[in-house]
Every structure is written in C-alpha cells, then in structure tokens.
Write a protein that holds these residues in place. Structure first.
Motif, short mmCIF file in Angstrom:
data_model
loop_
_atom_site.label_atom_id
_atom_site.label_comp_id
_atom_site.label_asym_id
_atom_site.label_seq_id
_atom_site.Cartn_x
_atom_site.Cartn_y
_atom_site.Cartn_z
N ALA A 71 48.62 53.68 46.85
CA ALA A 71 46.76 54.41 47.44
C ALA A 71 45.82 54.07 46.00
N ILE A 72 46.05 54.41 45.16
CA ILE A 72 45.67 54.73 43.87
C ILE A 72 44.99 52.64 43.50
N LEU A 73 46.11 52.01 43.60
CA LEU A 73 46.02 50.44 43.42
C LEU A 73 45.13 50.60 44.50
N ILE A 74 45.05 50.71 45.33
CA ILE A 74 44.02 49.70 46.28
C ILE A 74 42.59 50.03 46.39
N TRP A 75 42.41 51.74 46.04
CA TRP A 75 41.23 52.40 45.65
C TRP A 75 40.24 51.58 44.42
N GLN A 76 41.54 51.90 43.41
CA GLN A 76 41.05 50.21 41.74
C GLN A 76 40.47 49.29 42.65
N GLU A 77 40.59 48.56 43.38
CA GLU A 77 40.32 47.30 42.90
C GLU A 77 39.32 47.16 44.27
N ARG A 78 39.60 48.09 45.31
CA ARG A 78 38.02 48.03 45.89
C ARG A 78 37.02 48.85 45.39
N SER A 79 37.54 49.67 44.54
CA SER A 79 35.99 49.87 43.50
C SER A 79 35.12 49.06 42.52
N ALA A 80 36.36 47.70 42.29
CA ALA A 80 36.34 46.91 41.10
C ALA A 80 35.41 45.61 42.50
N GLU A 81 35.98 45.85 43.93
CA GLU A 81 35.07 44.50 44.13
C GLU A 81 33.95 45.28 44.47
N ARG A 82 33.18 46.60 44.51
CA ARG A 82 32.39 47.13 44.59
C ARG A 82 30.73 46.57 43.82
N GLN A 83 31.80 47.17 42.68
CA GLN A 83 30.51 46.98 41.55
C GLN A 83 30.51 45.07 41.15
N THR B 165 44.48 41.64 46.15
CA THR B 165 44.12 42.66 47.13
C THR B 165 45.35 42.61 48.38
N LEU B 166 45.09 40.74 48.08
CA LEU B 166 45.87 40.18 49.12
C LEU B 166 47.63 41.36 49.70
N HIS B 167 47.61 40.65 47.79
CA HIS B 167 48.94 41.69 47.73
C HIS B 167 49.35 43.28 47.60
N LEU B 168 48.25 43.99 47.47
CA LEU B 168 48.35 45.04 48.33
C LEU B 168 48.19 45.37 49.33
N ARG B 169 47.40 44.63 50.46
CA ARG B 169 47.46 44.90 51.79
C ARG B 169 48.93 44.58 52.20
N ALA B 170 49.58 43.19 51.76
CA ALA B 170 50.75 42.88 52.31
C ALA B 170 51.72 44.15 52.10
N SER B 171 51.71 45.38 50.54
CA SER B 171 52.19 45.78 50.24
C SER B 171 51.97 46.64 51.63
N GLU B 172 51.23 47.40 52.04
CA GLU B 172 51.34 48.15 52.62
C GLU B 172 51.58 48.11 53.94
N LEU B 173 52.47 47.08 54.32
CA LEU B 173 53.28 46.57 55.81
C LEU B 173 54.93 46.77 55.09
N TRP B 174 55.06 47.75 53.86
CA TRP B 174 55.99 48.53 53.03
C TRP B 174 56.17 49.80 53.53
N ARG B 175 54.62 50.67 53.50
CA ARG B 175 54.59 52.32 53.28
C ARG B 175 55.54 52.39 53.86
N PRO B 176 56.17 51.90 55.39
CA PRO B 176 57.45 53.38 56.31
C PRO B 176 58.32 53.26 54.69
N PHE B 177 58.21 52.30 54.04
CA PHE B 177 59.27 52.38 53.68
C PHE B 177 59.68 52.74 52.10
N LEU B 178 57.68 53.21 51.84
CA LEU B 178 58.22 53.53 50.90
C LEU B 178 58.44 55.46 50.00
N SER B 179 58.69 56.15 49.23
CA SER B 179 58.39 57.34 48.52
C SER B 179 57.10 57.68 48.47
#
Length: 72
Positions: free
Chosen positions: A29-41, A7-21
C-alpha cells in the motif's frame, strides 16, 4: 496517462494480495501511495501541450493532483 513500469508492477502485485501477510500488504500500500503521489507531481509540472498529448485538460489535471494519495 500511460502507467509507469513500477505502477504496472504494483498493480500486478495486487493480484497476490490475498496471499500476503499484513506487513506485506502495508508495504505494498505504501509503495502504491508513493507512486501515485509521484505521478501526480509529474502531472502537476506538465505543460499544456504535454497534457494534451496524454489526453488531459488543465482542469482534469488539477482535479487529479488534488486527490489524496490514498485515493485512486
């Protein structure tokens, strides 16, 4: 709740969002959603004493696990 390393890695990667295709943003986004779902489970399966250790009540946990995966 203490965020997992991924999760920390994914949040850090959000800083680079403007430079991503668009495709890279979609994958991120899919990776963040998967991790969020797993944490809630994981939260859903916790005993009351463990919830207390992370500072959550049963009601707060119920509220969190009912959120859609795309909602932070």
């Amino acid at each position: 709740m203490i965020p997992s390393q991924s999760t920390l890695h994914l949040r850090a990667s959000e800083l680079w969002r403007p430079f991503l295709s668009v495709g890279e943003r979609a994958v991120t986004a899919i990776l963040i959603w998967q991790e969020r779902s797993a944490e809630r489970q994981r939260l859903k399966g916790m005993e009351d004493y463990l919830l207390k250790d992370v500072g959550l009540t049963r009601a707060e946990m119920d509220h969190e696990v009912r959120k859609p995966f795309w909602q932070g």
